[in-house]
Design an enzyme around this catalytic site. Structure first.
Site, short mmCIF file in Angstrom:
data_model
loop_
_atom_site.label_atom_id
_atom_site.label_comp_id
_atom_site.label_asym_id
_atom_site.label_seq_id
_atom_site.Cartn_x
_atom_site.Cartn_y
_atom_site.Cartn_z
N ALA B 14 45.45 -15.57 25.70
CA ALA B 14 46.87 -15.55 25.38
C ALA B 14 47.11 -16.28 24.05
CB ALA B 14 47.65 -16.23 26.49
N CYS B 15 48.28 -16.03 23.48
CA CYS B 15 48.71 -16.69 22.25
C CYS B 15 48.61 -18.20 22.41
CB CYS B 15 50.16 -16.28 21.94
SG CYS B 15 50.93 -17.24 20.63
N PRO B 16 48.15 -18.98 21.48
CA PRO B 16 47.75 -18.60 20.13
C PRO B 16 46.24 -18.38 19.98
CG PRO B 16 47.85 -20.97 20.24
CD PRO B 16 48.10 -20.45 21.64
#
Lengths: 131, 186
Positions: B14-16
């Site tokens: 997932a981000c980042p």
């Protein structure tokens, strides 16, 4: 264009940790110089024990499942990654005094400073963010 | 399957994380090489394009297959200006090359070519030119094109040294080409 990002972390919940560290690591990965000033409850986010057990906002506990499903990194992982990317952590001296905390209560590699330390850094930073 | 020099598997992250991993991976590439980032984070498409723009690398494009995103980024040197002096004397404009009789030789990387090239152009990436020159007809006029005219300038010099006589460097190149594009990706 400024290459500096200044962040104030003033809250200590789990959501706050993600807001702070996601922006900080993304900025650092984009070759920005990043400094986070941790003050009041924000100190939880880099507290050696505290950062492992940050609270969800009341009534939002059901998001725990979503965090697991989205494979979001844990807060200690984000802290480590941010430091590895060169993000500078500054803990607020005044808050530490009020709460009876010392530098040893926090993750390694932090600096301790006051409001002026942050203001000096942030005077030519863009953006400056507060969480 | 689009050709790349290095592959990074960021699936499930997932981000980042896709950005953080990409930053680390690109440090291991040489200038001009292409990195393929494989990710499932839907936000990574916009994020990687913005990241590349911020740090000065070239975002080539993204394809999607079965919920998996394949991003292509070419490593650039942010310090070196794209305005490197071009020394090959014979040049021609984009329009003249498109309307001309000669062969358009595209010397960009295979991934750049796949995401859009002038219809009918032949692809030989700059790094493969020396080994693949025998695919070209010395009697034919050749218009050499790349993104900004720098690689094609070097390629035109290489071809001239090898005995090709009617060679032109196409300027300004694909970065400012607005005509019809042929693509090898969906």
């Amino acid at each position: 264009m400024s290459n500096k990002v200044a962040i104030i972390a003033a809250n200590g919940g789990l959501f706050d940790a993600y807001k702070v560290f996601n922006i900080a690591t993304a900025a650092a990965a984009s070759e920005k110089e990043v400094e986070i000033f941790f003050t009041f409850e924000g100190l939880n986010l880099i507290h050696k024990q505290g950062m492992h057990a940050l609270d969800m906002p009341a009534g939002k506990e059901h998001f725990a499942e979503g965090f697991a499903k989205a494979q979001v990194p844990t807060v200690p992982q984000l802290v480590e990654m941010a430091q590895e990317l060169g993000v500078k952590f500054v803990a607020c001296q005044m808050t530490m005094d009020v709460m009876g905390l010392t530098k040893e209560d926090f993750v390694d590699g932090i600096e301790v400073g006051g409001a002026v330390t942050f203001l000096e850094y942030a005077k030519d930073a863009a953006p400056t963010l507060t969480f | 399957m689009i050709k790349s020099d290095v592959q990074l598997d960021a699936k499930g992250l997932a981000c980042p994380m896709p950005i953080v991993k990409t930053k680390k991976a690109i440090q291991g590439l040489d200038e001009g090489q292409v990195l393929e980032v494989i990710a499932t984070d839907k936000g990574s498409k916009a994020d990687l394009a913005a990241w590349a723009k911020t740090v000065g690398h070239q975002y080539i494009g993204t394809t999607e297959e079965g919920g998996v995103l394949y991003h292509y980024i070419r490593k650039c040197n942010p310090e070196a200006s794209e305005q490197v002096e071009k020394t090959f004397e014979k040049t021609i404009s984009n329009e003249e090359a498109v309307n001309g009789e000669g062969l358009i030789l595209d010397v960009r990387e295979a991934a750049e070519f796949a995401f859009g090239h002038i219809p009918g152009a032949k692809s030989i990436p700059m790094g493969e030119l020396a080994a693949r020159m025998d695919e070209l007809d010395k009697a034919r006029t050749i218009y050499v094109i790349c993104r900004t005219g720098t690689r094609s300038d070097l390629a035109a010099q290489q071809l001239a040294e090898a005995g090709f006589t009617t060679i032109y460097n196409v300027l300004p190149g694909m970065s400012e080409y607005e005509g019809e594009l042929e693509k090898e990706v969906k």
